[in-house]
Design a protein around this motif. Structure first.
Motif, PDB file in Angstrom:
ATOM      1  N   PRO A  62       0.826  -1.211   0.000  1.00 43.67           N
ATOM      2  CA  PRO A  62       0.000   0.000   0.000  1.00 43.67           C
ATOM      3  C   PRO A  62       0.860   1.261   0.000  1.00 43.67           C
ATOM      4  CG  PRO A  62      -0.803  -1.590   1.625  1.00 43.67           C
ATOM      5  CD  PRO A  62       0.522  -2.099   1.136  1.00 43.67           C
ATOM      6  N   GLU A  63       0.495   2.190  -0.864  1.00 45.93           N
ATOM      7  CA  GLU A  63       1.320   3.374  -1.092  1.00 45.93           C
ATOM      8  C   GLU A  63       1.560   4.182   0.176  1.00 45.93           C
ATOM      9  OE1 GLU A  63       1.549   6.938  -4.454  1.00 45.93           O
ATOM     10  OE2 GLU A  63      -0.261   5.722  -4.235  1.00 45.93           O
ATOM     11  N   GLU A  64       0.591   4.206   1.070  1.00 43.91           N
ATOM     12  CA  GLU A  64       0.719   5.039   2.264  1.00 43.91           C
ATOM     13  C   GLU A  64       1.733   4.500   3.262  1.00 43.91           C
ATOM     14  OE1 GLU A  64      -3.018   2.438   2.667  1.00 43.91           O
ATOM     15  OE2 GLU A  64      -1.996   3.613   1.114  1.00 43.91           O
ATOM     16  N   VAL A  65       2.096   3.220   3.155  1.00 43.43           N
ATOM     17  CA  VAL A  65       3.056   2.646   4.116  1.00 43.43           C
ATOM     18  C   VAL A  65       4.285   2.041   3.442  1.00 43.43           C
ATOM     19  CG1 VAL A  65       1.342   2.227   5.918  1.00 43.43           C
ATOM     20  CG2 VAL A  65       1.773   0.468   4.184  1.00 43.43           C
ATOM     21  N   CYS A  66       4.261   1.918   2.119  1.00 45.36           N
ATOM     22  CA  CYS A  66       5.361   1.270   1.397  1.00 45.36           C
ATOM     23  C   CYS A  66       5.903   2.228   0.331  1.00 45.36           C
ATOM     24  CB  CYS A  66       4.892  -0.029   0.741  1.00 45.36           C
ATOM     25  SG  CYS A  66       4.250  -1.255   1.901  1.00 45.36           S
ATOM     26  N   PRO A  67       6.949   2.984   0.649  1.00 42.20           N
ATOM     27  CA  PRO A  67       7.479   3.944  -0.330  1.00 42.20           C
ATOM     28  C   PRO A  67       8.132   3.290  -1.537  1.00 42.20           C
ATOM     29  CG  PRO A  67       8.851   3.902   1.648  1.00 42.20           C
ATOM     30  CD  PRO A  67       7.631   3.089   1.949  1.00 42.20           C
ATOM     31  N   ILE A  68       8.587   2.043  -1.403  1.00 44.86           N
ATOM     32  CA  ILE A  68       9.239   1.351  -2.524  1.00 44.86           C
ATOM     33  C   ILE A  68       8.238   0.384  -3.142  1.00 44.86           C
ATOM     34  CG2 ILE A  68      11.055  -0.273  -3.171  1.00 44.86           C
ATOM     35  CD1 ILE A  68      12.845   1.090  -1.139  1.00 44.86           C
ATOM     36  N   ARG A  69       7.815   0.700  -4.391  1.00 47.92           N
ATOM     37  CA  ARG A  69       6.789  -0.085  -5.065  1.00 47.92           C
ATOM     38  C   ARG A  69       7.155  -0.353  -6.520  1.00 47.92           C
ATOM     39  NH1 ARG A  69       1.941   2.248  -5.502  1.00 47.92           N
ATOM     40  NH2 ARG A  69       0.652   0.534  -4.704  1.00 47.92           N
ATOM     41  N   ARG A  70       8.368  -0.032  -6.918  1.00 48.77           N
ATOM     42  CA  ARG A  70       8.829  -0.260  -8.287  1.00 48.77           C
ATOM     43  C   ARG A  70      10.155  -1.023  -8.250  1.00 48.77           C
ATOM     44  NH1 ARG A  70       5.539   2.131 -11.678  1.00 48.77           N
ATOM     45  NH2 ARG A  70       4.451   4.061 -11.129  1.00 48.77           N
ATOM     46  N   ASN A  71      10.380  -1.826  -9.289  1.00 47.25           N
ATOM     47  CA  ASN A  71      11.562  -2.682  -9.322  1.00 47.25           C
ATOM     48  C   ASN A  71      12.858  -1.900  -9.205  1.00 47.25           C
ATOM     49  OD1 ASN A  71      10.077  -5.104  -9.648  1.00 47.25           O
ATOM     50  ND2 ASN A  71       9.912  -4.756 -11.854  1.00 47.25           N
ATOM     51  N   MET A  72      12.980  -0.821  -9.972  1.00 47.55           N
ATOM     52  CA  MET A  72      14.245  -0.100  -9.963  1.00 47.55           C
ATOM     53  C   MET A  72      14.446   0.681  -8.668  1.00 47.55           C
ATOM     54  SD  MET A  72      15.867  -1.106 -12.560  1.00 47.55           S
ATOM     55  CE  MET A  72      15.039  -2.678 -12.218  1.00 47.55           C
ATOM     56  N   ASN A  73      13.373   1.113  -8.032  1.00 40.66           N
ATOM     57  CA  ASN A  73      13.517   1.742  -6.718  1.00 40.66           C
ATOM     58  C   ASN A  73      14.004   0.723  -5.690  1.00 40.66           C
ATOM     59  OD1 ASN A  73      12.621   4.109  -7.834  1.00 40.66           O
ATOM     60  ND2 ASN A  73      10.551   3.985  -6.988  1.00 40.66           N
ATOM     61  N   LEU A  74      13.483  -0.496  -5.790  1.00 42.81           N
ATOM     62  CA  LEU A  74      13.941  -1.568  -4.904  1.00 42.81           C
ATOM     63  C   LEU A  74      15.402  -1.874  -5.164  1.00 42.81           C
ATOM     64  CD1 LEU A  74      13.571  -3.919  -2.912  1.00 42.81           C
ATOM     65  CD2 LEU A  74      12.720  -5.290  -4.831  1.00 42.81           C
ATOM     66  N   LEU A  75      15.762  -2.037  -6.428  1.00 39.64           N
ATOM     67  CA  LEU A  75      17.140  -2.392  -6.763  1.00 39.64           C
ATOM     68  C   LEU A  75      18.110  -1.309  -6.292  1.00 39.64           C
ATOM     69  CD1 LEU A  75      18.657  -4.675  -8.151  1.00 39.64           C
ATOM     70  CD2 LEU A  75      18.396  -3.466 -10.319  1.00 39.64           C
TER      71      LEU A  75
END
Length: 344
Positions: free
Chosen positions: A169-182
């Protein structure tokens, strides 16, 4: 008409899935409908995943949400390969972290007896020994780097998938895209060897790449394309995910798992959680998680008989299925081209 004789209604299912709906709801009559309004009050409505989640369900209609199970097939669901397991959830669905699901309740409340735990141990050991994963695709090999650095695997996901929309969920999880995670993994672990594996549906051209995914090598040491997930997981030290099922598969193999989203296996004391789930307060042993996720929650259908079966039998059939090997037959290659065209 008794309750057992009343039909279930299945909402907007494609023709290829309809025979499987009947298999997994063995013994119940199923009527396929195009809209929610075709379902009478007091009926049970079968819905795929979170499809039509925004629609108003008529009062008195019971909803069962279904999805692929965690040990599914030899081949991709997006390739229309038949499943051996689905989950059926009367509360939510396992990847929706915004509310409890039937699986979450099982994990939070069930006192697993010795027989269930023994079955879980045997299932886990067989999965690990055989290298089984959800889809069992990938034929290429992979080798760890020759030095002694920690190796971290980052599995890519389909960024538009409901497992991210509802599981991070966007309100609690700032990382939601593959490249942001990587990028986050790279910056937090500058001395590790970071491996990125794109999602198999993306590699097959059946789902769209994530934003800036072609720039993956900017943030990782290596991108792995064709190695099987089962082989990879056996050779890495850690797995970092948003909500990928690869995190659960890594736990089965005793690997350290860090979750940036809120997958079903997070919050039970087995993972490092960057976005903790406050309502999950119980600490589980690994095989309690396995018992809930692989024995109590899913349903399995035999490829041989088309009847409901046990996870043990389904596992044996998957191993035999995978052993048949071979590339996609010609008609499936044509079907894949058609599916790729419709994804454009």
């Amino acid at each position: 008409m008794s309750l057992a004789d009343q039909p279930f209604y299945a909402l907007d299912f494609s023709f290829w899935k309809r025979p499987y709906v009947r298999m997994f709801f063995h013994g119940r009559r199923v009527r396929f409908v195009a809209t929610v309004n075709d379902t009478p009050s007091g009926a049970t409505l079968i819905v795929w995943g979170m499809r039509d989640a925004a629609q108003d369900i008529p009062d008195g209609v019971r909803v069962l949400r279904i999805e692929d199970g965690f040990i599914r097939s030899v081949g991709l669901g997006a390739d229309l390969i038949r499943p051996v397991s689905w989950v059926i959830d009367d509360l939510g669905i396992y990847f929706d972290a915004t509310r409890p699901s039937r699986l979450e309740n099982i994990l939070a409340e069930t006192v697993f007896d010795d027989i269930s735990l023994q079955r879980a141990v045997a299932l886990r050991q067989k999965i690990v020994a055989s290298g089984l994963t959800k889809y069992n695709v990938g034929a290429g090999g992979w080798q760890r780097p020759p030095d002694s650095r920690r190796v971290i695997l980052v599995p890519g996901q389909v960024e538009t998938d409901a497992s991210i929309t509802y599981g991070a969920p966007e309100e609690v999880c700032p990382i939601r895209r593959n490249m942001n995670l990587l990028r986050a993994v790279r910056e937090a672990n500058p001395d590790a060897w970071v491996v990125y594996k794109p999602h198999p549906d993306v590699l097959a051209g059946l789902r769209l790449k994530g934003i800036d995914e072609d720039a993956a090598l900017q943030w990782c040491d290596e991108q792995v394309i064709d190695a099987s997930m089962g082989d990879l997981l056996g050779m890495v030290d850690e797995v970092h995910v948003i909500t990928s099922l690869a995190g659960f598969e890594a736990l089965l193999r005793g690997k350290s798992v860090t979750c940036y989203g809120q997958p079903f296996y997070a919050g039970w004391g087995l993972t490092t959680d960057m976005a903790p789930i406050e309502r999950r307060t119980r600490h589980l042993a690994l095989d309690e998680l396995v018992a809930g996720a692989l024995i109590e929650y899913p349903k399995y259908v035999s490829r041989m008989s088309g009847e409901l079966t046990t996870p043990e039998r389904a596992l044996d059939e998957l191993i035999a299925w995978r052993g048949q090997g071979g590339a996609l037959p010609w008609w499936r290659k044509i079907l894949r081209l058609v599916l790729q065209f419709h994804k454009r």
